[in-house]
Enzyme design. Structure first.
Site, short mmCIF file in Angstrom:
data_model
loop_
_atom_site.label_atom_id
_atom_site.label_comp_id
_atom_site.label_asym_id
_atom_site.label_seq_id
_atom_site.Cartn_x
_atom_site.Cartn_y
_atom_site.Cartn_z
N ASN A 329 0.96 -1.37 -0.16
CA ASN A 329 0.01 -0.14 -0.01
C ASN A 329 0.83 1.42 0.02
OD1 ASN A 329 -2.66 -1.22 0.04
ND2 ASN A 329 -2.63 -1.41 2.22
N ALA A 331 3.08 1.83 -2.11
CA ALA A 331 3.42 2.29 -3.33
C ALA A 331 2.10 3.16 -4.01
CB ALA A 331 3.24 1.20 -4.30
N CYS A 440 -6.46 -0.64 9.49
CA CYS A 440 -6.10 -1.41 8.25
C CYS A 440 -5.86 -0.38 7.40
CB CYS A 440 -7.28 -2.35 8.03
SG CYS A 440 -8.94 -1.36 7.80
N SER A 441 -6.47 -0.54 6.12
CA SER A 441 -6.32 0.37 5.01
C SER A 441 -7.05 1.78 5.00
CB SER A 441 -6.51 -0.37 3.59
OG SER A 441 -5.55 -1.27 3.54
N GLY A 443 -9.91 1.75 7.31
CA GLY A 443 -10.09 1.81 8.66
C GLY A 443 -11.70 1.64 8.97
N TRP A 444 -12.53 0.84 7.93
CA TRP A 444 -13.87 0.79 8.04
C TRP A 444 -14.36 -0.76 7.77
CZ3 TRP A 444 -14.39 4.97 3.84
CH2 TRP A 444 -14.03 4.49 2.49
N ASP A 445 -13.41 -1.51 7.78
CA ASP A 445 -13.75 -3.02 7.58
C ASP A 445 -13.21 -3.79 8.57
OD1 ASP A 445 -15.50 -2.82 5.19
OD2 ASP A 445 -13.69 -2.46 4.08
N ARG A 486 -20.98 -3.14 0.73
CA ARG A 486 -20.62 -4.30 1.24
C ARG A 486 -21.89 -5.32 0.96
NH1 ARG A 486 -16.65 -2.12 0.11
NH2 ARG A 486 -14.96 -1.84 1.93
#
Length: 828
Positions: A329, A331, A440-441, A443-445, A486
């Site tokens: 990530n 990159a 995480c990436s 921040g919502w999953d 989702r």
């Protein structure tokens, strides 16, 4: 309500052939030629099972539910597909599915070879396979030559490809009796509870004027995002360290993806340790980008407590991703933190895969259950699919290989990874009093999964009905989990972002299950559907699955039961209510979800109100006194299993109902409740009787006191009578008392004798005083002086009215002056 006669006659005409089709399992063939097509237009608009504002848009008669080999009528409404059993008006649960809960559907034509006992060739089966988001695969069979399947597919396309979120059934139905209170108030009330300000109650006035910005010694609530200008996917109110200003928060948000800066989700009431959440930092490809504001904000999660705890506590930064994904990530400008840049910190990677891996794993799990369950979408039991009456052909190795497919799906491995990370976070907070920042990436999953589960382990309040609602609304709804993307439904962007793929017809044999056969042509999709399908992922279903695993480990720690989780999940997937629509709090406010749709929580509460604590949603084993603290499961306990009530209810419908222990426990709970009510009623009666006895005892004591006083008065009267009698006798008079109380005084003076009769009411005669100027009119009275006056001492005299003697009147004061000797009072 009963079905119309013509409809009943039509349904009775549906019957099955006694012969099986070769190569098709136990699927019985319907004699389509016996159907009366002229009677297919009967109305079902008055069905009792229809919901408010639910209307029928299409009707198919003579449809076969391949899964169970049952014939009936298929109805398409603006909310769901209804499958009514033959000869009844009752929906069959397996064949009834909400439209939004459909992940995809495919048209299939299966050619069937003629039976060797039949001279004519059987017509091909025209099938429609519906894949649901709730672990089921449904296959409907349609009569040939009626074009019902084509019309149904066209109707499904019109119902599923909604242009706007406002076209969903939740808005058509409206709030109804399940009105939705403002979720902002509930979020503030939860913040107040975490800050120790539980006495405060949020209101709309408080939200409008911004007076909700309260604080304690360490943390505060800021209204910096009240207009969603700081972060569109965060809630309007944020809980942050008290030492960080709003200007510093604004600067820190620029260093995080989607401006999702680190904020507090939960704080320990005793130690002050917090669980914070954010998105990934924008450190770049070389991992050398830094932000002083972000580092100060993260460090303040621990240094806030240094004033009264000594040295700053340790900070853990939990990255939910695999390390290689975090580096990749970089990159794209993202990445992960460096422990050298953050005070007292340690970076930990949990290795949880992304949404795409979860989507594929869920699909493989669904295929496995459909293949090896007792009820499959091709109508064939797994015991018979491979030939003979023994499962897997009677080969133990083949049976083991079939079971191993469950592991190959990867679903349970993903569940275990999440549970392991959650247990680690809870242990750090509870045992080390350390703070943990999770991301995480975006921040919502994965972040939301970890944070909410950790809160569930640490705070017993979240294991109650009210607390579970507060937890879901705080960490999932307020902090912007993209439910529309989702779950797969239209959002506020305009055209539907999730459209169901329709496969064109393909002729093939039917060896196992429709889900495992390949179609001859690719699925036709609209231009925008690929993006929607790429974002679809069962992240929230996976979280609910994790909750069920914790409930299995701690069966007495939760107020709600697994049945509650199943009903809750079904309500969410159906989109019957508006709570989980859109992707963020901001979007739900723009759509006016609260005012325009019903509330899922109000509906579930209404269901429980009819059964009380004996309702199926209530856990009969719940013991809050035993589990009033943190739950810290050891690593050996983190071995997940399939969730029977949800995963197996369609493929293995008997297994979820096999828990007789829970049924018996619930029955015992009902009996205990009845006995408890009887005990309380008996206790109330005992209290009433005790009160009556005490009242009667008090009256008895009073009567005894009165009786005692009367006896004392009687004794004094007897003594007084004796004294008076002796005093009168000392004057030469003879006093006689009768039993009736009459008194006679006899006075002898020489040859003459005077008898005085005293009236019965002696008290009045004795108590009255006689004036001194009275003249004694009794000529023979020995106390009469020559002057005619009475010689009775000082004041007393006797009187006679006319020729009748009235009686003796005494003055007790005069009696006291008499010379009465002690010998008068000798013992009798």
């Amino acid at each position: 309500m009963t079905a119309p006669r013509n409809s009943s006659r039509r349904l009775r005409s549906l019957r099955y052939s006694s012969e099986k089709m070769e190569g098709t399992g136990s699927w019985d063939v319907l004699e389509w030629t016996k159907l009366d097509q002229a009677s297919w237009s009967s109305s079902y608009s008055n069905l009792d099972c229809l919901l408010d504002s639910e209307r029928i848009t299409f009707e198919c008669c003579g449809v076969i539910l391949i899964n169970t080999n049952e014939a009936g009528t298929l109805l398409l409404t603006n909310f769901r597909i209804l499958f009514l059993r033959e000869g009844t008006r009752d929906p069959l649960p397996l064949g009834t599915i909400p439209l939004v809960a459909i992940e995809k559907f495919n048209k299939t034509v299966q050619k069937v070879q003629s039976n060797r006992h039949q001279s004519t060739k059987n017509p091909p089966k025209r099938l429609l396979q519906v894949t649901g988001k709730d672990m089921r695969i449904i296959v409907y069979g349609f009569p040939p030559g009626t074009k019902q399947r084509r019309s149904l597919v066209d109707a499904l396309l019109r119902c599923s490809n909604l242009e706007r979120v406002w076209d969903l059934y939740a808005f058509t139905c409206g709030p109804s009796k399940f009105g939705n209170k403002n979720p902002k108030e509930r979020l503030l009330n939860e913040y107040f509870r975490l800050l120790g300000k539980g006495s405060l109650r949020a209101s709309m006035n408080m939200i409008k004027d911004g007076s909700f910005s309260v604080s304690n010694d360490c943390w505060r609530i800021t209204d910096l995002n009240s207009n969603y200008n700081l972060c569109p996917t965060y809630p309007f109110a944020l809980m942050v360290p008290k030492s960080i200003s709003d200007e510093e928060l604004t600067q820190a948000s620029t260093f995080r993806a989607k401006s999702r800066l680190p904020v507090i989700s939960w704080c320990h009431p005793g130690t002050g340790a917090v669980i914070a959440r954010s998105s990934q930092p924008l450190v770049g490809l070389m991992m050398n980008m830094r932000s002083n504001f972000d580092e100060k904000l993260v460090a303040s999660f621990c240094t806030q407590l240094a004033g009264h705890k000594g040295a700053p506590q340790k900070l853990y930064i939990a990255d939910a991703r695999p390390r290689k994904n975090a580096l990749a990530n970089g990159a794209m400008g993202g990445g992960s933190e460096s422990s050298s840049n953050y005070l007292q910190s340690e970076i930990v990677f949990f290795g949880i895969d992304n949404i795409h891996a979860m989507r594929e794993s869920f699909s493989r799990l669904r295929d496995y259950l459909d293949m090896h369950g007792t009820t499959s979408s091709d109508g064939t039991s797994s015991f018979l699919r491979h030939g003979g009456w023994t499962w897997g052909g009677g080969n133990l190795s083949s049976m083991s290989a079939s079971v191993s497919l469950l592991g190959e799906s990867g679903w349970l491995s993903h569940i275990q990874s999440i549970l392991a990370g959650v247990a680690w976070i809870a242990a750090r907070v509870a045992m080390e009093s350390a703070s943990v920042l999770v991301h995480c990436s975006d921040g919502w999953d994965r972040t939301t999964q970890l944070v909410s589960l950790a809160c569930l382990l640490l705070d017993p309040y979240y294991r109650t009905f009210a607390g579970f609602q507060a937890l879901v609304e705080k960490d999932w709804l307020a902090f912007g989990h993209p439910f529309s993307d989702r779950i797969g439904m239209p959002n506020v962007a305009g055209s539907g972002s999730f459209e169901l793929p329709i496969q064109s017809s393909s002729a093939s044999s039917f060896p196992s299950s429709p889900v495992r056969q390949t179609s001859g042509s690719a699925a036709t999709q609209s231009p925008g559907s690929s993006h929607g399908l790429n974002n679809y992922s069962p992240i929230f279903l996976q979280w609910v699955d994790c909750v069920s695993q914790l409930m299995r480990m701690y069966p007495c720690a939760f107020e709600f039961s697994p049945t509650f989780l199943v009903d809750f999940t079904d309500c969410l997937l159906s989109c019957r209510f508006g709570n989980f629509l859109c992707n963020s709090e901001k979007e739900r406010q723009e759509c006016r979800i609260t005012e325009s749709s019903g509330c899922l929580w109000a509906y579930l509460t209404d269901l429980r109100s009819f059964g009380g604590t004996s309702h199926a949603h209530c856990n009969p084993l719940y013991d809050p006194s035993r589990y009033n603290g943190a739950l810290l499961p050891p690593a050996a306990a983190l071995a997940p299993t399939l969730w029977p009530q949800f995963h197996l209810r369609w493929a293995c419908p008997v297994e979820p109902d096999a828990s007789e222990t829970e049924v018996q426990c619930r029955a015992m709970s009902v009996k205990h409740l009845e006995m408890k009510k009887g005990k309380e009623e008996a206790e109330r009666k005992v209290d009433a009787l005790s009160s009556t006895v005490e009242s009667l005892s008090e009256e008895l004591r009073k009567e005894r006191n009165i009786s005692r006083a009367a006896k004392e008065s009687a004794k004094r009267a007897i003594k007084e009578r004796g004294v008076i009698s002796r005093a009168v006798q000392s004057l030469g008079c003879k006093v006689n008392f009768t039993r009736s109380g009459d008194c006679t005084v006899e006075v002898e003076d020489g040859p003459q004798k005077c008898s005085h009769s005293i009236p019965h009411d002696v008290s009045e005669s004795i108590s009255s005083s006689v004036s001194e100027d009275k003249v004694c009119e009794a000529l023979l009275c020995p106390l009469r002086a020559r002057e005619g006056t009475c010689r009775w001492p000082d004041a007393g005299c006797c009187a006679q009215n006319g020729s009748q003697f009235v009686g003796l009147k005494a003055n007790f004061e005069a009696f006291e002056k008499l010379s009465i000797y002690d010998s008068y009072f000798t013992a009798e």
